[in-house]
Design a protein around this motif. Sequence first.
Motif, PDB file in Angstrom:
ATOM      1  N   THR A   4       0.890  -1.124  -0.025  1.00 58.91           N
ATOM      2  CA  THR A   4      -0.032   0.044  -0.069  1.00 58.91           C
ATOM      3  C   THR A   4       0.843   1.239  -0.187  1.00 58.91           C
ATOM      4  OG1 THR A   4      -1.564  -0.898   1.336  1.00 58.91           O
ATOM      5  CG2 THR A   4      -1.711   1.090   1.349  1.00 58.91           C
ATOM      6  N   VAL A   5       0.639   1.965  -0.983  1.00 56.79           N
ATOM      7  CA  VAL A   5       1.320   3.382  -1.139  1.00 56.79           C
ATOM      8  C   VAL A   5       0.591   4.450  -0.409  1.00 56.79           C
ATOM      9  CG1 VAL A   5       2.517   5.040  -2.639  1.00 56.79           C
ATOM     10  CG2 VAL A   5       3.106   2.661  -2.843  1.00 56.79           C
ATOM     11  N   ALA A  64       4.221   4.538  -7.088  1.00 59.17           N
ATOM     12  CA  ALA A  64       3.475   3.381  -6.653  1.00 59.17           C
ATOM     13  C   ALA A  64       3.605   2.316  -7.543  1.00 59.17           C
ATOM     14  CB  ALA A  64       2.140   3.679  -6.253  1.00 59.17           C
ATOM     15  N   ARG A  65       3.093   2.922  -8.999  1.00 54.23           N
ATOM     16  CA  ARG A  65       3.259   2.007 -10.059  1.00 54.23           C
ATOM     17  C   ARG A  65       4.635   1.235 -10.126  1.00 54.23           C
ATOM     18  NH1 ARG A  65       3.315   2.297 -15.975  1.00 54.23           N
ATOM     19  NH2 ARG A  65       2.201   0.536 -16.731  1.00 54.23           N
ATOM     20  N   ALA A  69       2.656  -1.414  -6.155  1.00 55.32           N
ATOM     21  CA  ALA A  69       1.660  -1.352  -5.312  1.00 55.32           C
ATOM     22  C   ALA A  69       0.364  -2.067  -5.594  1.00 55.32           C
ATOM     23  CB  ALA A  69       1.495   0.183  -4.756  1.00 55.32           C
ATOM     24  N   VAL A  72      -3.317   2.686  -3.762  1.00 52.45           N
ATOM     25  CA  VAL A  72      -2.608   3.937  -3.580  1.00 52.45           C
ATOM     26  C   VAL A  72      -3.883   4.733  -2.618  1.00 52.45           C
ATOM     27  CG1 VAL A  72      -1.859   5.878  -4.569  1.00 52.45           C
ATOM     28  CG2 VAL A  72      -1.506   3.868  -5.499  1.00 52.45           C
TER      29      VAL A  72
END
Length: 160
Positions: A4-5, A64-65, A69, A72
């Motif tokens: 999880t970002v 995040a990508r 992740a 987000v």
Amino acid sequence: MGITVIGITHPEQVGVLPGGTNVIVLADDGTHSDHFLDTDFGAHQLVVRAFGHGSAFFAVADKARELGASRVLFGGFRELATEEDPVLVFDSPGLIAFNAPFAERMSGWARPASAYRDGLKTWLTTHAVRAGLRVVAAGTQAPWNPLRTDEVPMRRKLTA
């Protein structure tokens, strides 16, 4: 569950972290990065350079990508359904969440200059609806209404 970002623009936005592996990404112009990196939030911590809300959002989304992740949470957001289907969740003001399938679809959309400024929600919603993706209001599974009038644009005079 995956990574999880949690994207923030100020260290005070860090709250209770969800279970699993968390990466807190501060999108900052350099103002708060030293304080952020000197504080132990009990998660992995990264800083990305950003100037403004849209710029911060894209910096966090891209990171995040890159990290793979599964979801987000941006702007101090704390909830998101993690279905397989792409989903975008809005809450007011400026809190945005999405899952990995949504991020994958979003990565192919052209980013106009307006999306880096006040047009971020419009850009996200327009592309999501065109692609047939689900957009919901936080705390519900109801579709998000882009015509909501509870937000007042900047520079608009309020009268009684």
